[in-house]
Design a protein around this motif. Structure first.
Motif, short mmCIF file in Angstrom:
data_model
loop_
_atom_site.label_atom_id
_atom_site.label_comp_id
_atom_site.label_asym_id
_atom_site.label_seq_id
_atom_site.Cartn_x
_atom_site.Cartn_y
_atom_site.Cartn_z
N ILE A 157 0.89 4.17 -13.68
CA ILE A 157 1.82 5.22 -13.25
C ILE A 157 3.15 5.00 -13.96
CG2 ILE A 157 0.73 5.52 -10.99
CD1 ILE A 157 2.96 3.82 -9.80
N THR A 158 3.96 6.02 -13.94
CA THR A 158 5.28 5.90 -14.58
C THR A 158 6.27 5.27 -13.61
OG1 THR A 158 5.99 8.08 -13.81
CG2 THR A 158 4.76 8.00 -15.89
N ALA A 159 7.41 4.88 -14.15
CA ALA A 159 8.45 4.28 -13.31
C ALA A 159 8.94 5.29 -12.28
CB ALA A 159 9.62 3.79 -14.18
N ALA A 160 9.02 6.57 -12.68
CA ALA A 160 9.47 7.60 -11.75
C ALA A 160 8.47 7.76 -10.60
CB ALA A 160 9.65 8.93 -12.50
N GLN A 161 7.18 7.72 -10.94
CA GLN A 161 6.16 7.84 -9.90
C GLN A 161 6.22 6.64 -8.94
OE1 GLN A 161 2.82 8.21 -12.56
NE2 GLN A 161 2.54 10.40 -12.08
N ALA A 162 6.48 5.45 -9.48
CA ALA A 162 6.58 4.25 -8.64
C ALA A 162 7.70 4.38 -7.64
CB ALA A 162 6.78 3.02 -9.52
N ARG A 163 8.85 4.95 -8.09
CA ARG A 163 9.98 5.15 -7.17
C ARG A 163 9.64 6.20 -6.13
NH1 ARG A 163 12.79 4.72 -12.11
NH2 ARG A 163 12.93 7.00 -12.26
N THR A 164 8.92 7.23 -6.54
CA THR A 164 8.60 8.31 -5.61
C THR A 164 7.71 7.82 -4.47
OG1 THR A 164 8.77 9.96 -7.38
CG2 THR A 164 7.53 10.58 -5.41
N ILE A 165 6.71 7.00 -4.78
CA ILE A 165 5.79 6.54 -3.74
C ILE A 165 6.29 5.29 -3.03
CG2 ILE A 165 3.81 7.53 -4.96
CD1 ILE A 165 3.04 4.74 -5.87
N GLY A 166 7.47 4.80 -3.46
CA GLY A 166 8.03 3.61 -2.82
C GLY A 166 7.20 2.37 -3.07
N LEU A 167 6.68 2.21 -4.29
CA LEU A 167 5.77 1.12 -4.64
C LEU A 167 6.44 -0.24 -4.42
CD1 LEU A 167 2.98 0.45 -5.89
CD2 LEU A 167 4.14 0.36 -8.11
N GLN A 168 5.73 -1.13 -3.72
CA GLN A 168 6.18 -2.50 -3.51
C GLN A 168 5.01 -3.45 -3.68
OE1 GLN A 168 8.31 -3.19 0.14
NE2 GLN A 168 9.48 -1.29 0.00
N THR A 169 5.30 -4.64 -4.19
CA THR A 169 4.24 -5.65 -4.36
C THR A 169 4.63 -6.93 -3.63
OG1 THR A 169 5.21 -6.51 -6.41
CG2 THR A 169 3.62 -4.70 -6.63
N ALA A 170 3.63 -7.71 -3.32
CA ALA A 170 3.85 -9.00 -2.65
C ALA A 170 2.61 -9.87 -2.85
CB ALA A 170 4.11 -8.79 -1.15
N GLU A 171 2.77 -11.17 -2.65
CA GLU A 171 1.66 -12.10 -2.75
C GLU A 171 0.95 -12.22 -1.40
OE1 GLU A 171 2.97 -15.86 -4.17
OE2 GLU A 171 3.79 -15.08 -6.05
N VAL A 172 -0.28 -12.70 -1.45
CA VAL A 172 -1.02 -12.97 -0.21
C VAL A 172 -0.33 -14.12 0.52
CG1 VAL A 172 -3.17 -13.90 0.71
CG2 VAL A 172 -3.24 -12.13 -1.04
N GLN A 173 -0.18 -13.97 1.81
CA GLN A 173 0.43 -15.02 2.63
C GLN A 173 -0.48 -15.38 3.79
OE1 GLN A 173 4.35 -13.94 3.88
NE2 GLN A 173 5.13 -13.64 1.81
N LYS A 174 -0.38 -16.64 4.21
CA LYS A 174 -1.15 -17.06 5.38
C LYS A 174 -0.38 -16.71 6.65
CE LYS A 174 -4.32 -20.59 3.80
NZ LYS A 174 -4.94 -21.89 4.14
N ARG A 175 -1.10 -16.09 7.58
CA ARG A 175 -0.51 -15.70 8.85
C ARG A 175 -1.46 -16.06 9.98
NH1 ARG A 175 1.01 -11.78 5.25
NH2 ARG A 175 3.23 -11.23 5.22
N SER A 176 -0.88 -16.25 11.14
CA SER A 176 -1.68 -16.55 12.33
C SER A 176 -2.15 -15.23 12.93
CB SER A 176 -0.86 -17.34 13.35
OG SER A 176 -1.62 -17.62 14.50
N LEU A 177 -3.44 -14.96 12.77
CA LEU A 177 -4.01 -13.70 13.27
C LEU A 177 -5.07 -14.00 14.31
CD1 LEU A 177 -4.52 -11.61 10.01
CD2 LEU A 177 -2.58 -11.58 11.57
N SER A 178 -5.11 -13.19 15.32
CA SER A 178 -6.18 -13.26 16.31
C SER A 178 -6.87 -11.92 16.32
CB SER A 178 -5.64 -13.60 17.70
OG SER A 178 -4.72 -12.62 18.13
N GLY A 179 -8.17 -11.96 16.25
CA GLY A 179 -8.90 -10.70 16.21
C GLY A 179 -10.30 -10.89 16.72
N ALA A 180 -11.21 -10.09 16.21
CA ALA A 180 -12.60 -10.13 16.67
C ALA A 180 -13.53 -9.93 15.49
CB ALA A 180 -12.84 -9.05 17.72
#
Length: 389
Positions: free
Chosen positions: A46-69
């Motif tokens: 995508i273009t830089a303009a499109q990235a700003r439009t969709i509010g593109l953000q990136t991040a690394e995987v992080q360990k979190r304490s999750l409880s689920g099923a």
């Protein structure tokens, strides 16, 4: 003339194909992304303009304490001791029964009657042996008294004692056989010989199989009926190998039967210790509320609570579902280039979901955590248009 036209037409096709297909390198000699070839079909730009439009953000995987099923499948089952095949230790003719599949019977209820001349002979043998035993017991007492007075020979006393022991053993053997045939010993000792022996239900439950009909000769130990005690059903779950570490005895289970919408609960009671060929194990769960109306073999969907644990996770919006598969978008070295990667998911909670990435994924990889849905839409739209970007 015709040959010249064919050669000219083929040359035109080759020229057209070469002019419409990128060479794979730009003017600097660097490789460009091609359309629909190999893994490049999973790349979206995508273009830089499109990235700003969709509010593109990136991040690394992080360990979190999750409880689920853990979502699993299973079925209702009964312990082996609650499913019994009914037979008799002695062959005979089935003379009477009212059982049909689905009948409810109680423990101790007479469910059938069997007949055979051998039954009468066993009763007769017992009564005759008991009479002989009574006579021999008196004779033994007499010989013992005579032996004390040295009136009888020691050899005679020993023979009487041996005959007494032998007859006692025979009488006890016959007695145990009669008990197996559900014949009342007190009534028999009063002189009542019966021609038909009763078949008694050893447990309460539903009749699930009827294998014999009236008038049929049934061999010894041949199953005639099958009874299942549905008051002690359990849920037998099939859990994949990857989820085994999250299982613990005592964890709560929510499940819904395939023929119901009501949610029921159970508790993990036993965890299998052998992994099947399909890489699953069996988990035995006790129902929190017994229900006699439930039927063994009914399929169910269940959710096993896993408790809180540290797992690699991403925000829910970073994960996009397409069909029955889950995807994330990994940021490439080139700006605003992303590679779509299929993953498997685990537990979810508090807006985050556990992710299991394929081997070889860089530890410092960054993922689109905002705008992933827009990237998927852009990829799908470009695919429809015949273009990968």
């Amino acid at each position: 003339m015709q040959k010249l036209l064919i050669i000219f037409f083929a040359a035109a096709l080759i020229s057209c194909g070469n002019s419409s297909k990128p060479s794979g390198k730009d003017s600097t000699g660097k490789e460009e992304h091609t359309d629909g070839h190999g893994h490049e079909e999973d790349i979206v730009e995508i273009t830089a303009a499109q990235a700003r439009t969709i509010g593109l953000q990136t991040a690394e995987v992080q360990k979190r304490s999750l409880s689920g099923a853990i979502k699993v499948n299973g079925m209702l089952d009964v312990p082996p001791q609650q499913m019994l095949s009914i037979s008799t230790p002695f062959g005979g003719i089935l003379r009477n029964t009212q059982l049909l599949e689905g009948y409810w019977v109680r423990k101790g209820q007479v469910i059938a009657e069997m007949e055979h001349p051998d039954y009468i002979q066993l009763q007769q043998d017992y009564l005759e042996t008991k009479a002989q035993y009574g006579f021999l017991e008196q004779e033994l007492e007499r010989q013992q008294e005579l032996s004390k007075e040295n009136v009888t020979a020691r050899k005679t006393l020993q023979k009487t004692e041996a005959d007494h022991r032998t007859l006692k053993v025979r009488m006890e053997g016959l007695r145990q056989k009669l008990i197996l045939m559900n014949i009342s010993i007190p009534n028999l000792e009063k002189g009542t010989i019966i021609r038909a022996i009763p078949v008694v239900a050893p447990i309460s439950g539903y009749v699930t199989k009827v294998n014999a009909n009236i008038g049929k000769f049934v061999n010894a130990n041949e199953p005639m009926f099958e009874i299942v005690d549905t008051e002690h059903l359990h849920a037998e779950l099939t859990v994949f190998e990857k989820d085994i570490p999250r299982l613990k005895i005592g964890r709560k289970v929510r499940f819904v039967l395939s023929n119901e919408t009501e949610e029921r609960t159970a508790t993990v009671h036993l965890i299998g210790r052998e992994i099947d060929a399909d890489r699953t194990i069996r988990v035995h769960c006790h129902l929190d509320r017994e229900d006699r109306e439930m039927m063994p073999g009914t399929y169910l969907k269940a959710w096993v609570e896993t408790g809180a644990m540290e797992v690699p996770s991403l925000p829910d919006e970073a994960i996009v579902m397409e069909g029955d598969k889950y995807y994330v978008f990994i940021a490439e070295e080139e700006a605003n280039h992303f590679k779509r990667q299929e993953i498997t998911t685990g537990v979810s909670g508090n807006g985050y979901t556990e992710v299991r990435l394929p081997d070889g994924t860089p530890a410092n990889a960054r993922f689109a955590v905002k705008g992933a849905g827009d990237l998927m839409a852009a990829m799908m739209n470009s695919g429809e248009a015949g273009h990968a970007h």
